[in-house]
Design an enzyme around this catalytic site. Sequence first.
Site, short mmCIF file in Angstrom:
data_model
loop_
_atom_site.label_atom_id
_atom_site.label_comp_id
_atom_site.label_asym_id
_atom_site.label_seq_id
_atom_site.Cartn_x
_atom_site.Cartn_y
_atom_site.Cartn_z
N GLN A 143 52.49 -37.50 79.24
CA GLN A 143 52.53 -38.94 79.00
C GLN A 143 51.96 -39.18 77.60
O GLN A 143 50.75 -39.22 77.41
CB GLN A 143 51.74 -39.68 80.07
CG GLN A 143 52.15 -39.34 81.50
CD GLN A 143 53.55 -39.82 81.84
OE1 GLN A 143 53.81 -41.03 81.89
NE2 GLN A 143 54.45 -38.89 82.09
N ARG A 162 50.85 -46.07 80.26
CA ARG A 162 51.37 -45.69 78.95
C ARG A 162 52.76 -45.10 79.09
O ARG A 162 53.15 -44.61 80.16
CB ARG A 162 50.45 -44.68 78.28
CG ARG A 162 50.50 -43.30 78.92
CD ARG A 162 49.67 -42.29 78.13
NE ARG A 162 48.27 -42.56 78.28
CZ ARG A 162 47.38 -42.40 77.30
NH1 ARG A 162 47.74 -41.99 76.11
NH2 ARG A 162 46.10 -42.66 77.51
N ALA A 179 55.05 -49.59 85.27
CA ALA A 179 55.12 -48.14 85.09
C ALA A 179 55.45 -47.75 83.64
O ALA A 179 55.70 -48.61 82.78
CB ALA A 179 56.15 -47.54 86.05
N HIS A 180 55.48 -46.44 83.40
CA HIS A 180 55.67 -45.93 82.04
C HIS A 180 57.05 -46.31 81.48
O HIS A 180 58.04 -46.36 82.19
CB HIS A 180 55.44 -44.42 81.97
CG HIS A 180 56.29 -43.61 82.89
ND1 HIS A 180 56.00 -42.31 83.19
CD2 HIS A 180 57.41 -43.89 83.58
CE1 HIS A 180 56.89 -41.82 84.00
NE2 HIS A 180 57.77 -42.77 84.26
N ASN A 181 57.05 -46.57 80.19
CA ASN A 181 58.26 -46.88 79.40
C ASN A 181 58.90 -48.23 79.73
O ASN A 181 59.99 -48.53 79.24
CB ASN A 181 59.34 -45.80 79.55
CG ASN A 181 58.83 -44.41 79.23
OD1 ASN A 181 57.98 -44.24 78.37
ND2 ASN A 181 59.33 -43.42 79.94
#
Length: 199
Positions: free
Chosen positions: A95, A115, A136-138
């Site tokens: 990550q 992140r 969540a991520h992205n």
Amino acid sequence: MAAVSHFAQLGENVWIGPNASIEEGVKIGDHVIIESNVAIKKNCDIGAFCHIYPNVTLYENTKLQKNVTLHSGVVVGSDGFGYVKDRGKTYKFPQLGRVIIEDDVEIGSNTTIDRGSLSDTIIGAGTKIDNLCQIAHNVKIGKNVLMAAMCGISGSTTIGDNVTIAGQVGIADNLTIGDDVIIGAASAVIGSIEKGAVI
């Protein structure tokens, strides 16, 4: 007493509460309020007029632009839930991205924002997120989005501008939600939604 690194940069009229921890490389703009027990990890960048309530954690490289409010218990920049399976074993996917929170965003208590894995997670200007939400991520959230409590947005989904998301909505990964969409409470969103739709 707060612990502030000698290698942190503080602007004018910054207020830091007891037991706050501010690590090296952190930049804090003018007129920022950081309340008790806040942890700000290395190389975070906090713009002017932000207000960070008690027990907030900002992981490394998080960026807050101007006039951002984070209520108690918010966690920004923790690792996303990124794993891959191979030959019966589960491996963590790196990550490596950041979280960027733009101007005039307010985030409710105990919300978590991960992140990015390879790109950044972005919360657009003017967006308001309620308590107990998971980003969540992205994920890319547009401008002036309203998100009520207990919502979850899975990884790499894009939310357009002026979207309204009622409470307890779950949105699957890798979807696109168009501008001006309204999603009713307790909806399970498993496909992309065109601009202006009411779900």
